[in-house]
Design a protein around this motif. Structure first.
Motif, short mmCIF file in Angstrom:
data_model
loop_
_atom_site.label_atom_id
_atom_site.label_comp_id
_atom_site.label_asym_id
_atom_site.label_seq_id
_atom_site.Cartn_x
_atom_site.Cartn_y
_atom_site.Cartn_z
N SER A 99 -7.88 5.92 -8.30
CA SER A 99 -7.12 7.39 -8.28
C SER A 99 -7.51 8.38 -9.51
CB SER A 99 -5.57 7.16 -8.33
OG SER A 99 -4.79 8.29 -8.65
N TRP A 137 -14.77 3.85 -10.86
CA TRP A 137 -15.35 3.16 -9.24
C TRP A 137 -16.73 3.18 -9.03
CZ3 TRP A 137 -14.10 -0.95 -6.64
CH2 TRP A 137 -14.28 -0.90 -5.30
N PRO A 154 -11.94 7.43 -10.14
CA PRO A 154 -13.14 7.52 -9.15
C PRO A 154 -14.41 7.43 -9.69
CG PRO A 154 -11.41 9.16 -8.77
CD PRO A 154 -11.02 8.56 -10.02
N GLU A 173 0.67 -1.40 -0.08
CA GLU A 173 0.02 -0.04 -0.01
C GLU A 173 0.89 1.44 -0.06
OE1 GLU A 173 -2.46 -0.36 3.56
OE2 GLU A 173 -3.87 -1.90 2.57
N LYS A 230 -18.48 -0.11 -8.43
CA LYS A 230 -18.06 -0.76 -6.91
C LYS A 230 -19.19 -1.73 -6.43
CE LYS A 230 -19.96 3.13 -4.24
NZ LYS A 230 -19.71 4.27 -3.59
N ASP A 288 -2.63 10.46 -4.05
CA ASP A 288 -4.29 10.65 -4.08
C ASP A 288 -5.15 9.49 -3.96
OD1 ASP A 288 -3.74 10.15 -6.66
OD2 ASP A 288 -5.58 10.94 -7.47
N ALA A 289 -4.38 8.11 -4.19
CA ALA A 289 -5.23 7.03 -4.59
C ALA A 289 -5.84 6.52 -3.23
CB ALA A 289 -4.15 5.95 -4.91
N GLN A 290 -6.82 5.56 -3.34
CA GLN A 290 -7.35 4.84 -2.49
C GLN A 290 -6.85 3.25 -2.63
OE1 GLN A 290 -11.73 5.04 -1.96
NE2 GLN A 290 -11.65 6.81 -2.78
N VAL A 291 -6.16 2.70 -1.93
CA VAL A 291 -5.63 1.41 -2.11
C VAL A 291 -6.11 0.36 -1.04
CG1 VAL A 291 -3.32 0.16 -2.27
CG2 VAL A 291 -3.34 2.83 -2.94
N HIS A 292 -6.61 -0.58 -1.59
CA HIS A 292 -7.13 -1.89 -0.86
C HIS A 292 -6.31 -2.95 -1.24
CE1 HIS A 292 -10.28 0.86 0.45
NE2 HIS A 292 -10.53 1.17 -0.69
N VAL A 320 -7.01 -0.32 -6.80
CA VAL A 320 -6.41 1.04 -6.69
C VAL A 320 -7.32 2.07 -7.34
CG1 VAL A 320 -4.55 2.63 -7.18
CG2 VAL A 320 -4.04 0.13 -6.86
N LEU A 366 1.14 4.19 -2.67
CA LEU A 366 0.82 5.71 -2.40
C LEU A 366 1.89 6.64 -2.47
CD1 LEU A 366 -1.36 4.77 0.82
CD2 LEU A 366 -2.10 6.05 -1.32
#
Length: 84
Positions: free
Chosen positions: A34, A75, A72, A6, A79, A15-19, A32, A10
Motif C-alpha cells: 500500500s 515491493w 509499492p 482481505e 518481490k 488502495d492496497a493490494q492484499v494477498h 499487503v 481493504l
C-alpha cells in the motif's frame, strides 16, 4: 475466511493490494502492499493492518496471521524474493 480477511484490510486500506494464503483454514499468511505505508514505520504498518482484523481474531476462526507489509517501491525491490 480468506476473502473476509482481505475485505477487512481493504476497508482500512482501499488502495492496497492484499494477498492472503490459507494453508490450513486457521493460520494465514498475508502480504499487503500500500502507498499508505510510505513514511510509516513497519510496526505502525502492522498495527494498522492488525487493528482492521481485531474482530476476526476475537473468534476462534483465525488463530494466526504471518504478516508482511510493503510500500509499492519496497515491493518492487523485493518481490523477486516472494514470487517465483
Amino acid at each position: 475466511m480468506k476473502e473476509q480477511i482481505e475485505q477487512a484490510i481493504l476497508a482500512v486500506l482501499p488502495d492496497a493490494q492484499v494477498h492472503i494464503i490459507d494453508p490450513d483454514g486457521a493460520h494465514f499468511q498475508g502480504l499487503v502492499i500500500s502507498a499508505s505505508f510510505v513514511g510509516v514505520p513497519l510496526l505502525k504498518q502492522h498495527k494498522l493492518v492488525m487493528n482492521a482484523l481485531k474482530e476476526k481474531f476475537a473468534t476462534d476462526t483465525v488463530h494466526a496471521l504471518q504478516l508482511k507489509t510493503f510500500t509499492p517501491e519496497k515491493w518492487e525491490a523485493q518481490k523477486s524474493n516472494y514470487i517465483n
